[in-house]
Design an enzyme around this catalytic site. Structure first.
Site: not given
Ligand code: SDX
Length: 429
Positions: A306, A364
Site C-alpha cells: 500500500h 483487497d
Molecule cells: C487500494 O490509496 C489507497 O488508499 C488505495 C486503497 C483505497 O482504499 O482507496 O487502499 C485501495 O488500492 C489498495 C491497494 C490495492 N493494490 C494492490 O493490492 C496491487 C498490488 N500492490 C501494488 O501494486 C503496490 O503495493 C501499490 C500500488 C498498492 C502501492 O504502490 P507504491 O506505493 O507506488 O509502491 P511501489 O510500487 O513503489 O513499490 C515499492 C516497492 C517496489 O520495490 P522496489 O522498486 O523499491 O525494489 O515494493 C515492491 C515494488 O516492486 N512492491 C511489491 C508489491 N507492491 C510493491 N512487490 C511485490 N508484490 C507487491 N504487491
C-alpha cells in the site's frame, strides 16, 4: 527560516515558504508561491510527498495502521455502526442522533429506484460486458436522467445528488450483475435495510421467495463500511479533479469508477482472487513469491502493499474476521483459496523481502475471498468496491466544492521533449 516556514534556495536566492499544521499528522510546506518566487515547479509524479487539499473527512496513519473517519476509528465504526450511519458521518461530520438516522435511512431508501428508462439503457451492452464497463456508462448517464440535481452551486441540489448516488448505486450494481448473468432485474424493497436490499436485488429470482441471511447481510454491510472512504487515493483524487472543473456529480463519480477499475487500485480484489486461483495450492506459493521478488518479473502479489500503510491495513484485519464468519456461516471453512491465502499471508509476514518493503496484506487480499463466498463472480468485486466508495467520493466532492481555496486542478510538468524546431516538408524527410 522562521518556526513556521521552510527555506528554498534557488540560484543563490532564498525564499521562505509557509509551513502549515493540521490537527494531526504531518505538517505541509505551502509551495503555492514557489513558481512565482523562483520560476521553478516541484516534481512529484506519484504525489508521494504532495498534499492536494485540506480535508476533515478521513485520516490515515500508515506507520501505526490507523484509519479514522471524522475522528472515529474504523474498528469501532465497523463493530458498532451500520453503513448508512457511516454515510451520514462522512457527509455531515457527526454521528446521527436516533431521529436523524431514521430520517436519513428513510431518505436514502426512497431514492433507491432508478428511472425506468435505465432498464432499456442496459440493453445496449453485450451480456458479457465487464460490469465495471457497464457501471462507468450507467453512472455517467445518470446526469441525463436527473437534470434537477446537477447544479453544483446549489447546496440543496448537491445534497439531492449525493443521496441519489448513495441510494442508486446498489440498484445499478445489482442491475449490472443481473444483466451480466441474464436474469431479470429485481426492484428494491423499502422494508429492507441497505445491505439486505442489495443482496436481494442480486440473488432473488421471480420464481421463489428470497430470504436474506442476516449473518451475510451484516457481513455485506461491514464490507461496505470498510470500503467507504480512504483519504486522497487515486479514485478520490480523480473525483476531486473532475469536480474542480465544475462537472456534474454523476460525471465525477463515473470518473472515479473508471479510475478505481485499475488492478493497482480497486481492481486488486478481483486480481487477488484470480492470483490465488492461479497459484491453486500451497505447494506452489514459493514459486510465486520468487516471481514477486524478481525485479525482472512484473508479477506482483495482488492484495499486498500500500502507498500509505507501511504497517498492517486495519481494514484487512476486520476483513479477515468477516471472511471467517462468512465461510463458517456458508460451511466453506475448508475453502482451498482461503488455505492458499492464509499460507501466503504467513509467508509474506515472515519473509525478509516483504518485511523490508513493508508489504502487508491490504483490504483487497481478503475481500475477494469473502465476496466469492457470498456468491459474486470476480467481475463484480470492483463494482462492490465502487458501490461502497461512492459515499467517500461524494463526501470529498462536496468538501472540495465548499472549500473557499478550491480552484480548477491544473498540474504543470517537467518538459523533456524537443525544443522548438521548424516544420520539414514531407519531400525533405
Ligand atoms: C487500494 O490509496 C489507497 O488508499 C488505495 C486503497 C483505497 O482504499 O482507496 O487502499 C485501495 O488500492 C489498495 C491497494 C490495492 N493494490 C494492490 O493490492 C496491487 C498490488 N500492490 C501494488 O501494486 C503496490 O503495493 C501499490 C500500488 C498498492 C502501492 O504502490 P507504491 O506505493 O507506488 O509502491 P511501489 O510500487 O513503489 O513499490 C515499492 C516497492 C517496489 O520495490 P522496489 O522498486 O523499491 O525494489 O515494493 C515492491 C515494488 O516492486 N512492491 C511489491 C508489491 N507492491 C510493491 N512487490 C511485490 N508484490 C507487491 N504487491
Amino acid at each position: 527560516m522562521t518556526e513556521n516556514s521552510a527555506v528554498v534556495t534557488v540560484d543563490g536566492k532564498s525564499v521562505d515558504l509557509p509551513v502549515r499544521s493540521g490537527s494531526i499528522g504531518p505538517d505541509v510546506v505551502d509551495i503555492g508561491s514557489l513558481y512565482k518566487q523562483t520560476g521553478r515547479f516541484t516534481y512529484d509524479p506519484g504525489f508521494t510527498s504532495t498534499a492536494s487539499c485540506e480535508s476533515k473527512i478521513t485520516y490515515i496513519d500508515g506507520d501505526e495502521g490507523v484509519l479514522l473517519h471524522r475522528g472515529y476509528p474504523i474498528e469501532q465504526l465497523a463493530e458498532h455502526g451500520d453503513f448508512l450511519e457511516v454515510c451520514y458521518l462522512l457527509l455531515y461530520g457527526e454521528l446521527p442522533t436516533k431521529a436523524q438516522k431514521i430520517d436519513f435511512d428513510y431518505r436514502v431508501t426512497h431514492h433507491t429506484m432508478v428511472h425506468e428508462q435505465m432498464s432499456r439503457f442496459f440493453t445496449g451492452f453485450r451480456r458479457d460486458a465487464h460490469p465495471m464497463a457497464v457501471m462507468c456508462g450507467c453512472v455517467g448517464a445518470l446526469s441525463a436522467f436527473y437534470h434537477d440535481s446537477t447544479d453544483i452551486t446549489d447546496p440543496h441540489q448537491r445534497m439531492v445528488a449525493s443521496l441519489r448516488m448513495i441510494a442508486k448505486m446498489p440498484t445499478l450494481a445489482a442491475m449490472a450483475y443481473k444483466y451480466h448473468i441474464g436474469q431479470p432485474f429485481v426492484y428494491p424493497k423499502n422494508d429492507l435495510d441497505y445491505a439486505s436490499n442489495f443482496l436481494r436485488m442480486c440473488f432473488a429470482v421471480p420464481c421463489e421467495d428470497y430470504v436474506v441471511n442476516p449473518v451475510l447481510a451484516r457481513a455485506m454491510d461491514r464490507i461496505f463500511i470498510l470500503h467507504a472512504d480512504h483519504e486522497q487515493n487515486a479514485s478520490t483524487s480523480t473525483v476531486r479533479l473532475a469536480g474542480s472543473s465544475g462537472a456534474n456529480p454523476f460525471a465525477c463519480i463515473a470518473a472515479g469508477i473508471a479510475c478505481l477499475w485499475g488492478p493497482a487500485h480497486g481492481g486488486a480484489n478481483e486480481a487477488a482472487l484470480n492470483m490465488l486461483a492461479e497459484i491453486g495450492s500451497v505447494d506452489r506459493i514459493p514459486e510465486y513469491v520468487a516471481k514477486a521478488k524478481d525485479k525482472n518479473d512484473p508479477f506482483r502479489l495482488m492484495g499486498f502493499g500500500h502507498r500509505v500503510y507501511k504497517n498492517y491495513d486495519p481494514r484487512a484485519k476486520i476483513m479477515q474476521k468477516t471472511t471467517h464468519e462468512v465461510l463458517a456461516e456458508l460451511g466453506h471453512k475448508d475453502d482451498p483459496l482461503l488455505e492458499v491465502a492464509m499460507e501466503l499471508e504467513r509467508i509474506a509476514l515472515t519473509d525478509s523481502y516483504f518485511i523490508e518493503k513493508k508489504l502487508y496484506p491490504n483490504i483487497d487480499f481478503y475481500s475477494g475471498i469473502t465476496l466469492k463466498a457470498l456468491g459474486f463472480p470476480t467481475t463484480m468485486f470492483t463494482v462492490l468496491f465502487a458501490l461502497a466508495r461512492t459515499v467517500g467520493w461524494i463526501a470529498q466532492w462536496n468538501e472540495m466544492i465548499e472549500d473557499p481555496e478550491q480552484r480548477i486542478g491544473r498540474p504543470r510538468q517537467l518538459y523533456i521533449g524537443e525544443p522548438s524546431r521548424d516544420y520539414v516538408p514531407v519531400s525533405k524527410r
